[in-house]
Motif scaffolding. Structure first.
Motif, PDB file in Angstrom:
ATOM      1  N   PHE A   1       0.820  -1.204   0.000  1.00 12.51           N
ATOM      2  CA  PHE A   1       0.000   0.000   0.000  1.00 12.51           C
ATOM      3  C   PHE A   1       0.863   1.267   0.000  1.00 12.51           C
ATOM      4  CE2 PHE A   1      -3.489  -2.646   0.100  1.00 12.51           C
ATOM      5  CZ  PHE A   1      -4.690  -1.939   0.198  1.00 12.51           C
ATOM      6  N   PHE A   2       2.017   1.220   0.697  1.00 11.83           N
ATOM      7  CA  PHE A   2       2.940   2.351   0.622  1.00 11.83           C
ATOM      8  C   PHE A   2       3.310   2.652  -0.828  1.00 11.83           C
ATOM      9  CE2 PHE A   2       4.760   1.103   5.029  1.00 11.83           C
ATOM     10  CZ  PHE A   2       3.866   1.951   5.680  1.00 11.83           C
ATOM     11  N   LEU A   3       3.474   1.582  -1.623  1.00 17.93           N
ATOM     12  CA  LEU A   3       3.935   1.734  -3.005  1.00 17.93           C
ATOM     13  C   LEU A   3       2.801   1.997  -3.986  1.00 17.93           C
ATOM     14  CD1 LEU A   3       6.582  -1.133  -2.964  1.00 17.93           C
ATOM     15  CD2 LEU A   3       7.037   1.325  -2.917  1.00 17.93           C
ATOM     16  N   ILE A   4       1.573   1.762  -3.585  1.00 21.42           N
ATOM     17  CA  ILE A   4       0.421   2.059  -4.446  1.00 21.42           C
ATOM     18  C   ILE A   4       0.186   3.561  -4.532  1.00 21.42           C
ATOM     19  CG2 ILE A   4      -2.106   1.967  -4.491  1.00 21.42           C
ATOM     20  CD1 ILE A   4      -1.868  -0.959  -3.559  1.00 21.42           C
ATOM     21  N   ALA A   5       0.460   4.270  -3.445  1.00 21.07           N
ATOM     22  CA  ALA A   5       0.109   5.687  -3.367  1.00 21.07           C
ATOM     23  C   ALA A   5       0.976   6.547  -4.288  1.00 21.07           C
ATOM     24  CB  ALA A   5       0.250   6.173  -1.931  1.00 21.07           C
ATOM     25  N   ASP A   6       0.314   7.368  -5.073  1.00 21.35           N
ATOM     26  CA  ASP A   6       0.976   8.438  -5.824  1.00 21.35           C
ATOM     27  C   ASP A   6       0.760   9.709  -5.009  1.00 21.35           C
ATOM     28  OD1 ASP A   6       1.577  10.614  -7.488  1.00 21.35           O
ATOM     29  OD2 ASP A   6       1.001   9.541  -9.309  1.00 21.35           O
TER      30      ASP A   6
ATOM     31  N   ASP B   1       4.398  -2.211  -9.916  1.00 16.68           N
ATOM     32  CA  ASP B   1       4.910  -3.564 -10.151  1.00 16.68           C
ATOM     33  C   ASP B   1       5.374  -4.184  -8.835  1.00 16.68           C
ATOM     34  OD1 ASP B   1       4.401  -3.415 -12.847  1.00 16.68           O
ATOM     35  OD2 ASP B   1       6.440  -2.775 -13.376  1.00 16.68           O
ATOM     36  N   ARG B   2       6.123  -3.439  -8.069  1.00 14.71           N
ATOM     37  CA  ARG B   2       6.601  -3.936  -6.775  1.00 14.71           C
ATOM     38  C   ARG B   2       5.425  -4.180  -5.833  1.00 14.71           C
ATOM     39  NH1 ARG B   2       9.591  -7.097  -3.797  1.00 14.71           N
ATOM     40  NH2 ARG B   2      10.193  -6.213  -1.786  1.00 14.71           N
ATOM     41  N   ALA B   3       4.429  -3.299  -5.876  1.00 15.60           N
ATOM     42  CA  ALA B   3       3.241  -3.483  -5.027  1.00 15.60           C
ATOM     43  C   ALA B   3       2.529  -4.786  -5.371  1.00 15.60           C
ATOM     44  CB  ALA B   3       2.294  -2.295  -5.196  1.00 15.60           C
ATOM     45  N   ARG B   4       2.367  -5.068  -6.665  1.00 19.82           N
ATOM     46  CA  ARG B   4       1.701  -6.310  -7.070  1.00 19.82           C
ATOM     47  C   ARG B   4       2.497  -7.529  -6.619  1.00 19.82           C
ATOM     48  NH1 ARG B   4      -0.244  -3.119 -11.686  1.00 19.82           N
ATOM     49  NH2 ARG B   4       1.837  -3.275 -12.650  1.00 19.82           N
TER      50      ARG B   4
ATOM     51  N   LEU C   1       0.131   5.406   6.346  1.00 20.31           N
ATOM     52  CA  LEU C   1       0.536   5.778   4.997  1.00 20.31           C
ATOM     53  C   LEU C   1       0.357   7.301   4.922  1.00 20.31           C
ATOM     54  CD1 LEU C   1      -0.784   4.140   1.672  1.00 20.31           C
ATOM     55  CD2 LEU C   1       0.161   6.438   1.851  1.00 20.31           C
ATOM     56  N   ILE C   2       1.429   8.016   5.195  1.00 20.31           N
ATOM     57  CA  ILE C   2       1.365   9.478   5.286  1.00 20.31           C
ATOM     58  C   ILE C   2       1.735  10.061   3.934  1.00 20.31           C
ATOM     59  CG2 ILE C   2       2.265  11.514   6.474  1.00 20.31           C
ATOM     60  CD1 ILE C   2       2.770   9.666   8.904  1.00 20.31           C
ATOM     61  N   TRP C   3       0.705  10.539   3.224  1.00 19.67           N
ATOM     62  CA  TRP C   3       0.929  10.969   1.849  1.00 19.67           C
ATOM     63  C   TRP C   3       1.159  12.468   1.705  1.00 19.67           C
ATOM     64  CZ3 TRP C   3      -2.858  14.359   0.370  1.00 19.67           C
ATOM     65  CH2 TRP C   3      -4.122  14.236   0.968  1.00 19.67           C
ATOM     66  N   GLY C   4       0.831  13.254   2.725  1.00 24.76           N
ATOM     67  CA  GLY C   4       1.031  14.690   2.571  1.00 24.76           C
ATOM     68  C   GLY C   4       0.926  15.454   3.867  1.00 24.76           C
TER      69      GLY C   4
END
Length: 526
Positions: free
Chosen positions: A311-316, A355-358, A488-491
């Motif tokens: 999930f960390f890697l899914i976030a843009d 890709d890494r998230a999958r 998951l701190i996105w901003g």
């Protein structure tokens, strides 16, 4: 009860009945006095302060159940009113270090388990001096096990039975364990000092703050007058009035219509529409609110670290900041407190890697994962962030079902329920964030992060006198959270305030919840 003087606000539907702004809270350590925020800090306005006038400030409120009891404060409106009426021993500066307020100075013993605090000379609104007995009474009231005061958890390190007055203005705080950052406790959100024996908070509250009580109608309005004997100097304003407007549009319209001079918590889209146009002033308090998704680490699917890492890697993060905050903020890196003391800024900025998230999800046996994301309109950007993240997750094969929650009960609902939710926090020291949210017995542990070895590291940091060595321990803790934590701190969002052109002295560099936020004793009307 308040004798209403703003009938035009009623006619226009300005006073709303529901909704509230939640907040998080605060600090660090220090021993120097505070300077005049209206003249020596970067503020909106120039020229010499002018005395007189009445300022009306619009905040989201808490309905008919509102109180002026400072120990029950939980909303931004509560905090602003409490700051006007009361004082704490310390409060947070713009850099989130603890700044002395009623405490003139503090000093620990060699083992960091006893702190001597000396009070400055200050008086309550009824003329009585602020004494050590008042401080101990206030803290014991907050710590009462029969109560649910928010500051109770922050005061937990103090052994209040053993702590004692060493004179009229001296207090020896005995601690349950060594605590290097004890001044953070003194600055804790809601840790206000009241006179010994105070009880009637809604009809005759008495504090030592810059304004005296005039009137109060819960859920509608509170009116205060200048306290000429305030220890830091009398406010510039004659009167200060807080009016409740739960809808952002109502606050903006009242400001544009001249019915208030100050409107708290505006949306980024509103700010863009009015900034530089000349009708009102827009003040941005940078890096005021952490924006995150909260994953509960004690239950499926987020009890598997591989799922959390995916999930960390899914976030843009850039898309989330641009879309949910309209660009009014900076991207996060899954750690709280960007720019604050101890922040682990040497860790690589996390980028989207589907890709890494999958691959991580496949390793966890969660290739076709479906999760529910709880959100609400309780905070600006929450519903937008949920929609954006839902679309981002779909690209990694994850189905995110967005569930809308009640504005009135959202924060209580998501503390223990669900698996994934939208989350935010106001400014506070990294130490306070850890102690309030990431220890096994933390009362607001929304990610359910409970690890005894992590708790032990926190105790090690707190018993470490040398700041460099203490920073190294906090660095270890943050590296672990970066790798496998539940936030998951996105901003980090700007906090946006609107004022009339006549309002001067608003400090433009103070995050929400710090000393100079909503500090109306240093504001004046030109």
């Amino acid at each position: 009860m308040y004798d209403e003087r703003l009938p035009g606000l009623r006619r226009r539907g300005f006073l709303a009945a529901t909704g509230a702004a939640s907040l998080g809270a605060l600090a660090l350590a220090g021993c120097a006095g505070s300077d005049d925020a209206g003249t020596d800090k970067k503020s909106k306005g120039d020229g010499a302060p002018r005395r007189g006038g009445r300022l009306r400030a619009a905040f989201a409120g808490g309905g008919a159940g509102e109180t002026l009891d400072p120990h029950k404060a939980s909303l931004f409106a509560d905090a602003a009113r409490a700051k006007a009426l009361y004082d704490k021993l310390a409060d947070y500066g713009a850099d989130l270090s603890a700044q002395p307020r009623l405490a003139e100075k503090w000093e620990p013993n060699a083992s960091l388990d006893r702190w001597q605090v000396t009070l400055r000379e200050a008086t309550f609104h009824d003329g009585r001096p602020v004494t050590a007995a008042d401080v101990l009474h206030s803290y014991r009231r907050i710590a009462d096990p029969r109560q649910a005061f928010r500051a109770k958890a922050s005061l937990e390190p103090i052994d209040l039975d053993a702590s004692r007055a060493t004179g009229k203005r001296g207090i020896e705080f005995v601690l349950k364990r060594p605590t290097a950052e004890f001044p953070n406790v003194l600055a804790a959100f809601g840790a206000y000092i009241i006179p010994e024996g105070a009880s009637d908070f809604d009809r005759k509250p008495i504090g030592s703050g810059p304004f005296r009580f005039a009137s109060f109608t819960p859920g509608r309005s509170a009116s205060f007058r200048r306290f000429d004997d305030y220890w830091e100097g009398a406010p510039h304003l004659d009167e200060l009035e807080f009016v409740v407007a739960n809808e952002e549009s109502a606050r903006v319209n009242a400001l544009l219509g001249g019915q208030v001079e100050y409107a708290h918590e505006l949306d980024p889209t509103t700010a863009r529409a009015h900034e530089g146009k000349g009708r009102i002033e827009i003040v941005r308090l940078r890096n005021s609110a952490m924006q995150a998704f909260c994953m509960k680490t004690d239950r499926p699917p987020f009890d598997d670290p591989s799922v959390r890492q995916a999930f960390f890697l899914i976030a843009d993060r850039r898309e989330l900041v641009d879309g949910a905050l309209s660009g009014a903020g900076v991207i996060g890196n899954d750690l709280f407190g960007k720019g604050y003391e101890y922040y682990a800024d040497g860790l690589p900025q996390r980028e989207q890697d589907l890709d890494r998230a999958r691959a991580l999800l496949k390793r966890a046996g969660a290739e076709k994962l479906t999760v529910t994301l709880d959100t609400s309109s309780v905070a600006a950007g929450f519903t937008e962030a949920a929609g954006i993240f839902r679309d981002q997750a779909a690209k990694a094969g994850v189905t995110v079902n967005v569930r809308m929650g009640s504005k009135d009960s959202y924060w209580a609902d998501i503390l223990d329920n669900g698996t994934l939710c939208c989350y935010r926090s106001g400014a506070m020291p990294i130490e306070s964030h850890i102690s309030q949210r990431l220890l096994t017995d933390s009362t607001t542990n929304a990610t359910k992060w409970k690890h005894k070895d992590f708790d032990a590291l926190y105790q090690q940091a707190q018993s470490t006198r040398d700041a460099t060595d203490r920073a190294a321990v906090y660095g270890r803790m943050q590296r672990r959270l970066y790798t496998e934590g539940g936030f998951l701190i996105w901003g980090f969002a700007d906090w946006i305030i609107g004022t009339s052109k006549s309002v001067k002295g608003v400090v433009a560099e103070a995050p929400a919840n710090t000393l100079d936020w909503a500090r109306f004793d240093k504001v004046w009307l030109a």
